[in-house]
Design a protein around this motif. Structure first.
Motif: not given
Length: 424
Positions: A206-214, A262-265, A293-296, A324-327
């Protein structure tokens, strides 16, 4: 005693729209990247134009305006929203006596500051040197101008030094690539060891800062005796981490899977950086299931989704089952969460009920093709029995006179591997 000066460098962010439908969004993102690089945005300058100037990126009037605003704000550096050619950067610096950093250089600086593992450091340094190679200037400082009295002799000396510098950089790139191959081999061996197990692999993308690590840390909480040192670093920041982490997730019903973060995009991710990080993204390529992971809560989430899927294709990740995980659904007042709509889940990575629901969806997707199977493994084949018990989802086991009787949920690959032991 004199106090240390911790003041952030103030910069101006600037860009030309040149028919980009998402121009405003990329400019906002540029400002966030500046902050991630520990700099402060003093002003924003935009030019609406159908195309950029081949000579100076901006039109001549806008170049003058930038110079005047920078001088008035006492700013020395301008950060640009696109990757510029070496000549465009030189012409801008020559005309304004200011320093210019394009989007690619900024992203490379952010990645350089975030790289911690040897692999990530090598990948970033290679990308930086490849970026710098065509941009080497005969002068050590691009703002220095050769004096008119230097003549041809001085220019020739500069060109000789230029070629020397380029040779040094090419040699360094070759050395670093050799080092990276060695590191990659070690990582590939580790990856093969994981692949040799029948345990499924789930990869967060997912995009950087979308919340993958959380999200990963939320999933790790399922491990009853999980220690904090297995948690991954998380912070509200672009590219908080570049390192791929792989953890085993043990669930209550004896189900286990491997989970990678993984690393964010980010939009306009430099090509050299994508090439360098292909090995890092191998976990996504080998995954049985991707969780995007997507920051909705971000109004630009559709742009982020598009960038992620485009980048995944560039590194060869395609035709993978995906959730598609809308965080951050908790930040949208009218959004019901946790809720599932087909392959979509709306959730908050900070909410335990949301993580429970995500786990249920992951299990449903991962084990859709699994089959409840009875195995009878003779005692002279106990290594096979041990492998099944170690890696498979076990429902029941008992020891009979004929051998180990095991009832397990098996994947299609496992069904093939243990076919001779299947008991109807």
């Amino acid at each position: 005693m004199k106090e240390l000066n911790n003041t952030k460098e103030r910069v101006i962010v600037a860009g030309v729209s040149h028919l980009q439908p998402d121009f405003e969004y990329t400019m906002e993102e540029l400002a966030s990247l500046v902050e991630a690089n520990n700099m402060e945005v003093a002003d924003t300058i935009k030019q609406k134009a159908d195309s950029v100037s081949a000579k100076t990126y901006f039109g001549s009037g806008k170049v003058t305006e930038i110079k005047e605003i920078a001088n008035a704000d006492d700013v020395k550096t301008i950060v640009l929203n696109d990757e510029l050619t070496p000549s465009q950067i030189r012409n801008l610096e020559k005309e304004t006596k200011l320093s210019f950093m394009d989007r690619t250089e900024l992203i490379l600086q952010v990645f350089s500051n975030r790289a911690h593992t040897k692999q990530a450091k090598l990948q970033v340094e290679i990308a930086k040197l490849q970026y710098q190679l065509p941009r080497i200037h005969p002068s050590g400082n691009p703002l220095d101008q050769q004096s008119a009295s230097g003549g041809l002799a001085n220019r020739g000396a500069g060109e000789t030094k230029l070629e020397l510098d380029r040779r040094v950089i090419r040699k360094r790139i070759t050395y670093l690539k050799d080092q990276l191959k060695t590191v990659d081999k070690t990582i590939n061996v580790q990856s093969r060891k994981r692949t040799n197990t029948t345990m499924p692999l789930v990869s967060l993308v997912g995009y950087t800062n979308a919340g993958k690590s959380t999200t990963m840390n939320g999933l790790l909480n399922f491990n009853k005796e999980d220690s904090d040192d297995r948690k991954v670093f998380e912070k509200d920041m672009l590219f908080a981490t570049l390192d791929t982490s792989v953890r085993k997730i043990d669930l209550e019903d004896n189900t286990s899977f491997l989970l990678s973060d993984t690393v964010g995009f980010v939009s306009k991710l430099p090509h050299n950086l994508i090439e360098s990080f292909k090995t890092t993204l191998k976990e996504a390529k080998d995954a049985d299931l991707l969780v995007q992971v997507i920051d909705v809560s971000d109004e630009h989430w559709r742009n982020m989704l598009e960038v992620t899927e485009k980048t995944l294709k560039e590194v060869g990740v395609k035709d993978k089952p995906m959730i598609y995980a809308f965080n951050k659904a908790d930040l949208k007042p009218d959004q019901v969460f946790p809720s599932i709509e087909g392959d979509n889940i709306y959730y908050s990575a900070l909410d335990k009920k949301s993580i429970d629901t995500l786990v249920d969806l992951i299990k449903k997707k991962l084990y859709a093709n699994f089959k409840m199977t009875n195995l009878l493994i003779p005692y002279d084949k106990q290594k096979v029995a041990e492998k099944v018990l170690r890696n498979s989802q076990i429902i029941k086991k008992e020891f009979l006179n004929e051998g180990s009787s095991i009832t397990a949920n098996l994947s299609p690959d496992e069904l093939n591997e243990y076919s001779e032991f299947i008991k109807e």
